[in-house]
Design a protein around this motif. Structure first.
Motif, short mmCIF file in Angstrom:
data_model
loop_
_atom_site.label_atom_id
_atom_site.label_comp_id
_atom_site.label_asym_id
_atom_site.label_seq_id
_atom_site.Cartn_x
_atom_site.Cartn_y
_atom_site.Cartn_z
N UNK A 72 24.49 20.20 16.34
CA UNK A 72 23.53 20.92 16.00
C UNK A 72 24.15 22.45 15.75
N UNK A 73 23.72 23.04 14.70
CA UNK A 73 24.21 24.27 14.23
C UNK A 73 24.18 25.54 15.62
N UNK A 74 23.19 25.00 16.40
CA UNK A 74 23.03 26.40 17.27
C UNK A 74 24.23 26.02 18.20
N UNK A 75 24.71 24.77 18.64
CA UNK A 75 25.78 24.64 19.64
C UNK A 75 27.26 24.90 18.80
N UNK A 76 27.07 24.95 17.37
CA UNK A 76 28.53 25.01 16.64
C UNK A 76 27.97 26.30 15.69
N UNK A 77 28.23 27.51 16.26
CA UNK A 77 28.06 28.75 15.48
C UNK A 77 29.21 28.87 14.34
N UNK A 78 30.63 28.47 14.73
CA UNK A 78 31.54 28.58 13.88
C UNK A 78 32.10 27.05 13.44
N UNK A 79 32.06 26.81 12.20
CA UNK A 79 32.05 25.57 11.57
C UNK A 79 33.68 25.64 11.34
N UNK A 80 34.55 26.44 11.55
CA UNK A 80 35.83 26.54 11.30
C UNK A 80 36.57 26.11 12.44
#
Length: 256
Positions: free
Chosen positions: A49-57
């Motif tokens: 989820x986006x919430x658990x992955x704030x930095x996609x890099x």
């Protein structure tokens, strides 16, 4: 059997409700992995989820559940190799786990991948290619478990879940044995075998093939869902699927 099993797998994942009917907040991807040999491997992935992955890099550690797609008749390459337990049971076991997670709306905190490897009988060729690709990409693997031969139960025996204990990650395997007793009513044990079961160093799960009552029909024309000296048990394979679900959730997390 490899081509037929791959076709069945892709048909199950794509047009049928497994992926097409996923809840809108469950983010999935599906790809085929091509090799220099004719067969293909398949990878289905739950995106975090986006919430658990704030930095996609930043690449997050991946949790992997695997099985094999191919089969071989060891008596003669010209004879059929139905491999219902040899590869079919492991394939269906993690497919059922994948479907259950999709239907439950699984939103993991880290990526969770389901791998179906081609050409294991040629020397783990499919999984070797994928491992090489992940090493080249510097992918971080959090944990991996392999399911193989999960349906055969020899007559007059107690079904036993068996974890391979050599050529694997020992702490992960010991932890998995412990948690498997909470997810399954069957006895759980560990044993060693000569051949390395998978290219990834992870926990390896199999059925009674590796204990005292092996499936005598493996890699013959008689490895089918109806056998004489035992039982091809979908109920038994379902217990392995429950462990697969537990492995994905316990290590992949659930952002709910």
């Amino acid at each position: 059997m490899s081509d037929n099993l791959t076709t069945f797998l892709l048909q199950s994942l794509l047009p049928l409700p497994i992926i097409a009917g996923a809840p809108p907040d469950v983010h999935l991807s599906l790809k085929t992995f091509t090799h220099e040999f004719p067969h293909i491997s398949v990878i289905a992935r739950f995106e975090p989820t986006r919430r658990s992955r704030p930095n996609h890099a930043i690449e997050m550690p991946v949790i992997i559940l695997g099985s094999y797609l191919d089969s071989a008749n060891y008596e003669s390459p010209l004879l059929p190799a139905p491999d219902a337990d040899g590869s079919g049971s492991g394939t269906v076991t993690i497919l059922k786990a994948f479907r259950a997670l999709v239907q439950a709306g699984c939103r993991p905190e880290v990526p969770v991948e389901f791998h179906w490897y081609a050409t294991k009988e040629g020397g783990l060729l499919g999984s070797q290619d994928i491992v090489s690709e992940y090493v080249y990409q510097r992918r971080d693997i959090g944990a991996m478990i392999q399911f193989d031969m999960t349906a055969y139960v020899h007559k007059d025996t107690t079904p036993t879940m068996t974890f391979i204990t050599n050529n694997v990650d020992t702490p992960l395997t010991n932890w998995t044995i412990k948690f498997a007793t909470e997810y399954s009513s069957s006895p759980v044990t560990g044993c060693s075998q000569v051949v390395s079961p998978t290219t990834f160093r992870g926990a390896m799960l199999a059925s009674q093939w590796y204990v005292r009552t092996p499936n005598p029909y493996i890699h013959t024309v008689d490895d089918r869902t109806v056998v004489m000296e035992g039982e091809f048990s979908f109920a038994y394979a379902f217990k392995f699927a429950k462990v697969a679900v537990g492995f994905a959730v316990e290590l992949g997390g659930w952002d709910g």
